[in-house]
Design a protein around this motif. Structure first.
Motif, PDB file in Angstrom:
ATOM      1  N   LEU A  80      82.033  59.456 -73.983  1.00 59.88           N
ATOM      2  CA  LEU A  80      82.855  58.252 -74.137  1.00 59.88           C
ATOM      3  C   LEU A  80      83.749  58.068 -72.915  1.00 59.88           C
ATOM      4  CD1 LEU A  80      83.680  55.911 -75.999  1.00 59.88           C
ATOM      5  CD2 LEU A  80      85.500  57.386 -76.881  1.00 59.88           C
ATOM      6  N   MET A 117      83.787  54.854 -70.387  1.00 57.48           N
ATOM      7  CA  MET A 117      84.985  54.067 -70.062  1.00 57.48           C
ATOM      8  C   MET A 117      85.183  54.045 -68.548  1.00 57.48           C
ATOM      9  SD  MET A 117      86.137  53.122 -73.016  1.00 57.48           S
ATOM     10  CE  MET A 117      87.580  52.322 -72.412  1.00 57.48           C
ATOM     11  N   TYR A 146      84.973  50.806 -66.165  1.00 54.56           N
ATOM     12  CA  TYR A 146      86.164  50.567 -65.337  1.00 54.56           C
ATOM     13  C   TYR A 146      85.753  50.424 -63.874  1.00 54.56           C
ATOM     14  CZ  TYR A 146      90.659  52.009 -63.150  1.00 54.56           C
ATOM     15  OH  TYR A 146      91.789  52.111 -62.388  1.00 54.56           O
ATOM     16  N   VAL A 158      94.589  47.660 -66.111  1.00 57.09           N
ATOM     17  CA  VAL A 158      93.273  47.986 -66.670  1.00 57.09           C
ATOM     18  C   VAL A 158      93.195  49.474 -66.990  1.00 57.09           C
ATOM     19  CG1 VAL A 158      90.805  48.076 -66.175  1.00 57.09           C
ATOM     20  CG2 VAL A 158      92.113  46.081 -65.499  1.00 57.09           C
ATOM     21  N   PHE A 159      93.752  50.291 -66.121  1.00 59.04           N
ATOM     22  CA  PHE A 159      93.726  51.747 -66.340  1.00 59.04           C
ATOM     23  C   PHE A 159      94.443  52.101 -67.640  1.00 59.04           C
ATOM     24  CE2 PHE A 159      93.694  56.157 -65.466  1.00 59.04           C
ATOM     25  CZ  PHE A 159      94.939  56.660 -65.801  1.00 59.04           C
ATOM     26  N   CYS A 212      92.433  50.912 -70.657  1.00 55.11           N
ATOM     27  CA  CYS A 212      91.263  51.784 -70.887  1.00 55.11           C
ATOM     28  C   CYS A 212      91.696  53.129 -71.474  1.00 55.11           C
ATOM     29  CB  CYS A 212      90.493  52.023 -69.591  1.00 55.11           C
ATOM     30  SG  CYS A 212      89.543  50.602 -69.045  1.00 55.11           S
ATOM     31  N   ILE A 269      92.525  52.599 -75.077  1.00 51.49           N
ATOM     32  CA  ILE A 269      91.294  52.426 -75.871  1.00 51.49           C
ATOM     33  C   ILE A 269      90.628  53.783 -76.097  1.00 51.49           C
ATOM     34  CG2 ILE A 269      88.933  51.501 -75.822  1.00 51.49           C
ATOM     35  CD1 ILE A 269      90.072  49.077 -74.318  1.00 51.49           C
ATOM     36  N   TYR A 270      90.579  54.572 -75.056  1.00 51.87           N
ATOM     37  CA  TYR A 270      89.933  55.887 -75.171  1.00 51.87           C
ATOM     38  C   TYR A 270      90.674  56.774 -76.167  1.00 51.87           C
ATOM     39  CZ  TYR A 270      88.029  60.435 -73.999  1.00 51.87           C
ATOM     40  OH  TYR A 270      87.444  61.662 -74.079  1.00 51.87           O
TER      41      TYR A 270
END
Lengths: 549, 471
Positions: free
Chosen positions: A56, A60, A64, B8-9, B12, B15-16
């Motif tokens: 996962l 990601m 990205y 964005v980092f 993300c 989300i992770y």
């Protein structure tokens, strides 16, 4: 900070620390690989959970990176139509130029984005109050190291420099020739100098003597020698170092027509220009159509990596052919003469010397080099392996950098941690991810005991992995599409068919990421760990003619 | 761009951090079930695969969307009635107890055809079928001497006579057969009038090689064996003395080993159980002699039975001993597994289990490491009786990668579906008029039989071909 950026000649605690940090990357990589194998065997449930978490994370990270690859490529393609010399002239008369720009109202979104970026760069320059020199005072120093390359390899690069939009009469080309080169190479260099003598400010041949004490057989030793001689030459000509932009190319580097104009623009508009390197996007288009599929896919991957890195200048490190302030180059003592990874080492050397007050400016310009090609497929594979191993030898920077960070009192801890982590994590990921994804991920199911094979996890894990890989294929599709755009035009029969064939070569990824990426990187780290330091191996550069000979 | 990159980092990363634990919990079997207290339940699953595939699945009477092979996930922990239906086949039914985070695996279900068909594959008139164990070769005995015996290869369907009608041995009548596992050669004791012959027969398509080795056998040996694939030496037992005969150079070594109570070959080694219950191992040329067991207590416990012990080497760790009287022992605790009556043993493909049978029972001994467990009292290999209602069990085979057993009880053929929980299901396969040997080939998944005396050879499918993954 005064720090000897080298691994040789160390004593006492420095030597101990150097060995300690040399061992860490390789040991970590092997521990990850072997540890996961053992865990898959002994505790498959825990291993399967870790693999799901890793898959996962990988997805990601991939999505990205793909996002920023698209953004970076978009910027690159938008800048293709930029008239860099016009911008350079504009910087000379910045107030009037700025006014003219404010009056521009482009219709298309792309042009608006480009204009906005350009205006931001000019605003940054103005706010810094660091007036740039006049563009007419800027000189380009281009150092081209030659060891065994023929005229056929070297000349296209020199020709591209001569025919660019930046005035060639302000370009000093220095061919850094190894004294141990064969006679035919020396003769070819001499004839090149003769042929292009009147095209540049000057073109010099500088012979690097063999066997200088303290030097390894490394490109950095050759280019440093040439740079020292260039410094003497520039001093004689009363050209101030701060007006010189030094570019260190490979012997096969071919620049786009606007390269030096664009470089000059970036140099002039970056406020801390004397504390900066300038990194273009490398592509490997010189002979891409002659290269076998595995080479094409790998080299395109390298270009993509640089495109992605360009979106994060805070952590960008120089790679391959790039440019920098000659003044900075002199101040930091030129390239390391005993390191193979001189392209990245020069950045770290400067970073440490200036107590982290050193930058890399990404340039949305390309320069092209040769993809690895040999006479047979197998020899090509061997050459690619060796090239990748040499690139992975950049891990040699890690122990030196860590010693520097331990000594430095001026570099903020946050910056030390950030850069150390990125360098370390990057190298570990390079060696381990391919194994975790392709091989180790399936081991819990293969080693499954009866106990594990009768759990829900045993059945869920492959399904989840499959879904993740399906989602990851979106990234693959994007990469394939972008790679097609990066390719040069193909002449001859069926150019469209050739491109379609090229797209299918991306299916070689599972093979290439293990055998021609992860394993060479693991090889390099293991050598460093065991103290088996690599000697420089010059990548064979050869061109096949159209008929494949 | 850098600011955007940072946003964005962080997105993300967030989300992770949310998705990762949820994904792992789902993978382990946690599931959100509205209406249940707490909302999150631990689930299990059922894995079903049938031969043949494509069967409909019914859970508690409701049809499941997918056909076999399939996984039925997100099942609450409880019992489910599972039915599998396929036109032309008998229904398969089972009550399955689903446990949380566990998979109930039924990945080798054999569906029995509603009407079994048998296909004639050789039209000769045969009285008997004799298998060469571990091979795809069977002998079809016409009952009128060697000249009436055919060799049949079940893998390729080729059939050829054992002996040419003009061969001097064609009229000899077979008396008994000595075979060794996984070897397509055998020794045939045969007679013609008053003359007895030992014939070494190597089966080769269309051209068997028959060698008269009678001179090498003085008297009637009680035991004969040779190393699989190594035809240089034949070992025979006469009055507790082992003799080695070198076939190639016609040399004989009488009294090769004395005081022999048991014997077995494994690769290039011979294991000998002596009368004093010591166990020795040596190379076939008697070099590298080593004593494996020299403990009178253990020896007496393991080898109480009189008579000869056939030694079978299951693996580097496990040695089995089967006596004339059917006592079964091993070099693993509790050493003795059966006192008497064991008629035969067969290891599975993984060499971790053996099946053994008496006239009325079939058992499985599991020698794998898991059987011992990590407990304070070592359990030893587990012995499970899978069938205890037999009358005259004489042949048993592992079927479908050890998931089933096929056995013949008199003239009846049965198929047992082995269940890890012990709920083994027995199904009728067919009934023969006479009790006659059959042969099951795991390669072809078929049963070979001669249903009537002096009748042709038939085959019938046990495991459908397309499920076997065989090319």
């Amino acid at each position: 900070m005064e720090f000897k950026f080298s691994s040789s000649g160390l004593t006492g605690q420095d030597k101990t620390l150097q060995r300690f940090f040399e061992i860490i990357p390789g040991l970590t990589s092997w521990c990850v690989i072997i540890g996961m194998i053992i865990l898959s065997f002994c505790k498959p449930i825990i291993a399967a959970m870790i693999i799901i978490a890793f898959d996962l994370y990988w997805l990601m990270r991939l999505l990205y990176m793909t996002l920023f690859l698209v953004l970076s490529y978009s910027r690159l393609s938008m800048e293709k139509k930029t008239d860099w010399m016009e911008r350079v002239r504009g910087v000379d008369n910045i107030d009037e130029y700025r006014q003219m720009l404010d009056e521009k109202k482009p219709d298309r979104l792309k042009e608006r984005i480009v204009l906005d970026s350009h205006i931001k760069e000019l605003d940054r320059l103005e706010k810094s109050h660091k007036k740039p020199p006049s563009s007419k005072d800027i000189y380009q120093l281009v150092i081209i190291p030659v060891a065994k390359e023929t005229r056929e390899i070297v000349e296209p690069g020199i020709k591209s420099i001569a025919e660019g939009t930046f005035p060639a009469e302000r370009i000093l080309v220095v061919i850094a020739l190894e004294a141990r080169a064969k006679e035919e190479v020396k003769a070819a260099t001499r004839s090149l100098v003769e042929s292009y003598k009147n095209r540049f400010f000057d073109i010099l041949e500088v012979r690097h003597p063999d066997g200088i004490a303290g030097e390894a057989r490394a490109k950095g030793a050759n280019t440093s020698y040439a740079a020292r001689k260039s410094a003497e030459y520039l001093k004689e000509k009363n050209i101030p170092y701060e007006n010189v932009i030094a570019s260190c190319f490979d012997s096969d580097t071919v620049v786009e027509p606007d390269y030096f104009a664009g470089l000059t623009y970036y140099y002039l508009t970056f406020p801390d220009r004397e504390r900066a390197s300038f990194q273009p996007v490398p592509v490997y288009n010189n002979n891409i159509w002659e290269a076998p599929g595995i080479t094409r896919v790998l080299e395109t991957g390298s270009s993509f990596f640089q495109l992605i890195e360009a979106t994060n200048p805070d952590k960008l490190v120089t790679f391959s052919s790039h440019s920098m302030s000659f003044k900075a180059l002199v101040e930091i003592g030129y390239w390391p003469v005993d390191m193979i990874s001189d392209d990245s080492a020069i950045f770290w050397k400067a970073f440490v010397h200036y107590d982290s007050d050193y930058h890399v400016v990404p340039m949305y310009l390309t320069l092209s080099m040769d993809a690895v090609v040999a006479e047979s497929w197998w020899q090509t594979v061997v050459n690619v392996y060796k090239q990748r191993r040499r690139w992975a030898w950049g891990v040699e920077n890690f122990p030196i950098l860590m010693r520097a960070f331990l000594k430095s009192k001026k570099i903020p801890l946050y910056r030390k941690a950030k850069h150390a982590f990125k360098l370390f994590e990057g190298h570990i990921a390079w060696t381990t991810w391919a194994f975790l994804l392709s091989v180790i991920g399936w081991l819990p199911a293969i080693f499954a005991t009866r106990e594990f094979s009768h759990t829900v996890l045993y059945y869920s894990a492959p399904r989840i992995a499959g879904t993740i890989f399906h989602l990851a294929s979106l990234s693959m599709i994007v990469s394939i599409i972008l790679s097609l755009f990066l390719l040069p035009a193909r002449s001859g029969k069926n150019p469209i068919l050739k491109r379609v064939g090229y797209a299918f070569q991306w299916l070689l990824i599972p093979f290439t990421i293990i055998f021609l990426s992860a394993i060479p990187a693991l090889d390099a780290q293991t050598r460093l760990m065991l103290g088996k330091y690599m000697t420089f191996w010059v990548t064979d550069k050869s061109r096949l003619r159209e008929n494949g000979k | 761009m850098q600011f955007f990159r940072k946003i964005v980092f962080y997105v993300c990363t967030a989300i992770y951090l949310v998705v990762c634990p949820v994904l792992i919990l789902y993978a382990v079997g946690y599931f959100y079930e509205p209406g249940v207290a707490g909302g999150v339940v631990k689930t299990g699953l059922i894995s079903l695969a049938t031969a043949p595939s494509g069967a409909g699945v019914y859970i508690n009477g409701k049809q499941y969307a997918k056909k076999t092979p399939t996984l039925i996930r997100e099942l609450l922990p409880k019992s489910y009635d599972v039915t599998i239906r396929l036109p032309g086949y008998d229904e398969w039914r089972k009550t399955v107890r689903v446990r949380e985070e566990k998979a109930a695996v039924f990945d080798k279900v054999i569906l029995m055809p509603s009407k079994r068909s048998e296909k004639e594959i050789s039209s000769g008139g045969y009285r008997d079928l004799i298998e060469l164990p571990g091979t795809e070769i069977i002998l079809l005995d016409g009952g009128a001497g060697l000249g009436s015996i055919n060799v049949y290869n079940v893998s390729n369907g080729k059939e050829w006579p054992l002996a040419d009608p003009k061969s001097p041995f064609a009229r000899y009548a077979p008396i008994s057969l000595v075979t060794t596992d996984n070897d397509d050669s055998f020794i045939l004791l045969s007679s013609l009038e008053s003359e007895t012959k030992y014939l070494w027969i190597e089966t080769q398509t269309d051209d068997n090689v028959i060698t008269d080795i009678t001179p090498y056998f003085k008297g009637s040996p009680s035991y004969v064996e040779w190393a699989q694939g190594d035809k240089r030496y034949i070992f025979s037992l006469h009055n507790e003395t082992l003799t080695r005969t070198d076939v190639e150079n016609a040399a004989e070594y009488p009294e090769y080993v004395k005081d022999v109570k048991g014997c077995g070959l494994f690769g290039s080694e011979i294991y000998v159980l002596k009368k004093d219950n010591t166990l020795e191992k040596m190379n076939l040329d008697k070099s590298n002699l080593s004593v494996i067991l020299d403990d009178p207590q253990v020896g007496d416990l393991a080898f109480k039975s009189a008579g000869f012990y056939k030694i079978e080497i299951l693996s580097a760790e496990t040695i089995l001993f089967l006596s004339d009287s059917g006592a079964l022992s091993a070099n693993r605790l509790p050493y003795k597994f059966a006192d008497k009556g064991v008629l035969g043993i067969k290891p599975d493909d993984g060499k971790k289990k053996i099946l053994f049978w008496t006239t009325d029972k079939i058992g499985i001994i599991d020698f794998s490491a898991e059987a011992t467990g990590n407990v304070e009292f070592e359990k030893g290999p587990s012995l499970t009786w899978v069938y205890t209602a037999g009358k005259k069990i004489s042949q048993v085979y592992w079927v479908y990668d050890g998931s089933h057993l096929l056995f013949r009880d008199g003239g009846d053929i049965f198929l047992i579906s082995l269940d890890p929980e012990g709920d083994h299901a027995v199904q009728d396969v067919l009934k023969m008029k006479d009790a006659r040997d059959v042969f099951y080939s795991e390669n072809t998944g078929k049963l070979y039989l001669i249903p009537v005396d002096k009748g042709p050879l038939f085959e019938t499918g046990i495991v459908p071909e397309k499920e076997e993954g065989r090319g």
